[in-house]
Design a protein around this motif. Structure first.
Motif, PDB file in Angstrom:
ATOM      1  N   VAL A  63       0.835  -1.195   0.000  1.00 38.49           N
ATOM      2  CA  VAL A  63       0.000   0.000   0.000  1.00 38.49           C
ATOM      3  C   VAL A  63       0.873   1.249   0.000  1.00 38.49           C
ATOM      4  N   ARG A  64       0.413   2.279  -0.677  1.00 39.57           N
ATOM      5  CA  ARG A  64       1.121   3.555  -0.681  1.00 39.57           C
ATOM      6  C   ARG A  64       0.794   4.311   0.605  1.00 39.57           C
ATOM      7  N   VAL A  65       1.831   4.875   1.210  1.00 40.99           N
ATOM      8  CA  VAL A  65       1.678   5.635   2.460  1.00 40.99           C
ATOM      9  C   VAL A  65       2.017   7.090   2.161  1.00 40.99           C
ATOM     10  N   VAL A  66       1.026   7.943   2.267  1.00 41.58           N
ATOM     11  CA  VAL A  66       1.180   9.369   1.978  1.00 41.58           C
ATOM     12  C   VAL A  66       1.455  10.109   3.283  1.00 41.58           C
ATOM     13  N   TYR A  67       2.607  10.753   3.348  1.00 39.51           N
ATOM     14  CA  TYR A  67       2.955  11.576   4.511  1.00 39.51           C
ATOM     15  C   TYR A  67       2.732  13.032   4.148  1.00 39.51           C
ATOM     16  N   LEU A  68       1.864  13.709   4.876  1.00 36.14           N
ATOM     17  CA  LEU A  68       1.545  15.105   4.608  1.00 36.14           C
ATOM     18  C   LEU A  68       2.635  15.992   5.189  1.00 36.14           C
ATOM     19  N   GLU A 114      -6.575   0.911  -4.634  1.00 39.41           N
ATOM     20  CA  GLU A 114      -7.721   0.376  -3.904  1.00 39.41           C
ATOM     21  C   GLU A 114      -7.719   0.843  -2.459  1.00 39.41           C
ATOM     22  N   GLU A 115      -6.529   1.044  -1.894  1.00 42.72           N
ATOM     23  CA  GLU A 115      -6.403   1.510  -0.510  1.00 42.72           C
ATOM     24  C   GLU A 115      -5.227   2.477  -0.425  1.00 42.72           C
ATOM     25  N   LEU A 116      -5.361   3.453   0.478  1.00 45.58           N
ATOM     26  CA  LEU A 116      -4.303   4.423   0.714  1.00 45.58           C
ATOM     27  C   LEU A 116      -4.170   4.666   2.209  1.00 45.58           C
ATOM     28  N   VAL A 117      -2.940   4.875   2.651  1.00 51.53           N
ATOM     29  CA  VAL A 117      -2.683   5.243   4.046  1.00 51.53           C
ATOM     30  C   VAL A 117      -2.174   6.679   4.066  1.00 51.53           C
ATOM     31  N   PHE A 118      -2.751   7.499   4.942  1.00 52.52           N
ATOM     32  CA  PHE A 118      -2.298   8.869   5.138  1.00 52.52           C
ATOM     33  C   PHE A 118      -1.708   8.998   6.536  1.00 52.52           C
ATOM     34  N   LEU A 119      -0.525   9.566   6.617  1.00 57.02           N
ATOM     35  CA  LEU A 119       0.154   9.781   7.891  1.00 57.02           C
ATOM     36  C   LEU A 119       0.163  11.274   8.192  1.00 57.02           C
ATOM     37  N   CYS A 120      -0.480  11.651   9.295  1.00 55.31           N
ATOM     38  CA  CYS A 120      -0.599  13.057   9.675  1.00 55.31           C
ATOM     39  C   CYS A 120       0.376  13.379  10.803  1.00 55.31           C
ATOM     40  N   GLY A 121       1.319  14.242  10.507  1.00 53.54           N
ATOM     41  CA  GLY A 121       2.257  14.684  11.527  1.00 53.54           C
ATOM     42  C   GLY A 121       1.679  15.807  12.373  1.00 53.54           C
ATOM     43  N   HIS A 122       2.396  16.123  13.438  1.00 49.97           N
ATOM     44  CA  HIS A 122       2.011  17.227  14.311  1.00 49.97           C
ATOM     45  C   HIS A 122       3.261  17.730  15.003  1.00 49.97           C
ATOM     46  N   TYR A 123       3.130  18.775  15.776  1.00 47.75           N
ATOM     47  CA  TYR A 123       4.264  19.378  16.479  1.00 47.75           C
ATOM     48  C   TYR A 123       5.338  19.799  15.461  1.00 47.75           C
ATOM     49  N   GLU A 124       6.588  19.425  15.709  1.00 45.94           N
ATOM     50  CA  GLU A 124       7.668  19.781  14.781  1.00 45.94           C
ATOM     51  C   GLU A 124       7.915  18.712  13.724  1.00 45.94           C
ATOM     52  N   GLY A 125       7.058  17.685  13.710  1.00 46.84           N
ATOM     53  CA  GLY A 125       7.208  16.629  12.720  1.00 46.84           C
ATOM     54  C   GLY A 125       7.310  15.255  13.356  1.00 46.84           C
ATOM     55  N   ILE A 126       7.785  14.298  12.573  1.00 42.27           N
ATOM     56  CA  ILE A 126       7.870  12.896  12.994  1.00 42.27           C
ATOM     57  C   ILE A 126       9.308  12.427  12.859  1.00 42.27           C
ATOM     58  N   ASP A 127       9.726  11.583  13.776  1.00 42.69           N
ATOM     59  CA  ASP A 127      11.070  11.006  13.748  1.00 42.69           C
ATOM     60  C   ASP A 127      11.378  10.463  12.348  1.00 42.69           C
ATOM     61  N   GLU A 128      12.449  10.940  11.762  1.00 44.36           N
ATOM     62  CA  GLU A 128      12.800  10.619  10.379  1.00 44.36           C
ATOM     63  C   GLU A 128      12.936   9.124  10.134  1.00 44.36           C
ATOM     64  N   ARG A 129      13.338   8.370  11.165  1.00 40.02           N
ATOM     65  CA  ARG A 129      13.595   6.945  10.962  1.00 40.02           C
ATOM     66  C   ARG A 129      12.346   6.166  10.575  1.00 40.02           C
ATOM     67  N   VAL A 130      11.195   6.524  11.156  1.00 35.58           N
ATOM     68  CA  VAL A 130       9.972   5.807  10.792  1.00 35.58           C
ATOM     69  C   VAL A 130       9.459   6.274   9.433  1.00 35.58           C
ATOM     70  N   LEU A 131       9.727   7.513   9.094  1.00 32.21           N
ATOM     71  CA  LEU A 131       9.349   7.986   7.756  1.00 32.21           C
ATOM     72  C   LEU A 131      10.111   7.207   6.692  1.00 32.21           C
ATOM     73  N   GLU A 132      11.399   6.994   6.925  1.00 32.53           N
ATOM     74  CA  GLU A 132      12.216   6.221   5.987  1.00 32.53           C
ATOM     75  C   GLU A 132      11.722   4.788   5.867  1.00 32.53           C
ATOM     76  N   GLU A 133      11.142   4.290   6.935  1.00 32.31           N
ATOM     77  CA  GLU A 133      10.707   2.897   6.993  1.00 32.31           C
ATOM     78  C   GLU A 133       9.381   2.653   6.283  1.00 32.31           C
TER      79      GLU A 133
END
Length: 242
Positions: free
Chosen positions: A82-87, A106-125
């Motif tokens: 599945v494609r994971v869209v990070y805003l 057919e399906e999409l995942v959206f990842l919504c950050g907050h504060y100053e962002g999200i730890d880069e390591r999970v974004l890379e993953e």
């Protein structure tokens, strides 16, 4: 089409999508929505999912592990990659072309950050598509996610009552939409263009195309670089630019 949204504010997503066209589409089973609270995957009693950034600086950063656990939980319900869209303001700018591309999934995942962002390591993953809705910064990814889901939903077969509604809208063919008019024929001494009252469909379509080209030339000339224009239309644009 089914949307999975990883967020700290699931009610915001649900309430925003559960109205108007998208709400009716969900009632009819044409689109599905799964709003996942990232806090449910925290490993502490206070459900905290953020911490101070390494290296110092203002604000807090969302931690990698709760985000990863939330994604893994969603992935168990999806039978294929599945494609994971990070805003993020750092991503590819969202446009109609990308909406059409994502609408084929057919399906999409959206990842919504907050504060100053999200730890880069999970974004890379987990992230496949960093996407921005414009060159500005918002409080979180929830509003951009809803913008994208609304635009994508309109392209899902059956969502719009009139299947032609999505054809001829702004950005189709890299042109802005032509002006629209409704009753009465005269409003505050302003008249509807005569051609629209003629009943001559070919003339109406010709007028609408011309208006789309002219409006794009005046308001969004950058779009014309990719538009397929006739020599006559190019001549009209040259007249506008003089």
């Amino acid at each position: 089409m089914r949307f999975h949204v990883l967020t700290l504010f699931p009610d915001m997503i649900i309430n925003g999508m559960n109205t108007s066209i998208t709400g009716r589409a969900m009632e009819r089973g044409l689109i599905g929505l799964d709003a996942v609270d990232i806090r449910d995957y925290a490993d502490n009693k206070h459900m905290r999912v953020d911490d101070y950034p390494y290296g110092g600086g203002a604000g807090m950063v969302m931690q990698a592990e709760p985000v990863y656990r939330a994604f893994e939980a969603v992935k168990t319900r999806i039978s294929r990659p599945v494609r994971v869209v990070y805003l993020t303001p750092q991503g590819r700018v969202f446009n109609q072309e990308l909406a059409e591309e994502l609408a084929r999934e057919e399906e999409l995942v959206f990842l919504c950050g907050h504060y100053e962002g999200i730890d880069e390591r999970v974004l890379e993953e987990i992230v496949t598509d960093p996407v921005s809705i414009g060159d500005y910064v918002l409080t979180g990814g929830e509003l951009p996610a809803m913008v994208m889901m609304d635009a994508i939903s309109r392209l899902v077969p059956g969502v719009l009552n009139n299947e032609e509604s999505a054809v001829g809208e702004s950005f189709q063919g890299n042109l802005l939409e032509y002006p629209q008019y409704s009753r009465p024929a005269v409003w505050r001494e302003k008249e509807v263009p005569e051609v629209l009252l003629s009943g001559h469909h070919a003339n109406v379509e010709r007028w609408r195309r011309e208006q789309s080209v002219l409006r794009t030339a005046m308001w969004r000339p950058d779009l014309l670089k990719k538009a397929a224009l006739t020599p006559k239309e190019q001549e009209m644009i040259n007249m506008v630019n003089k």
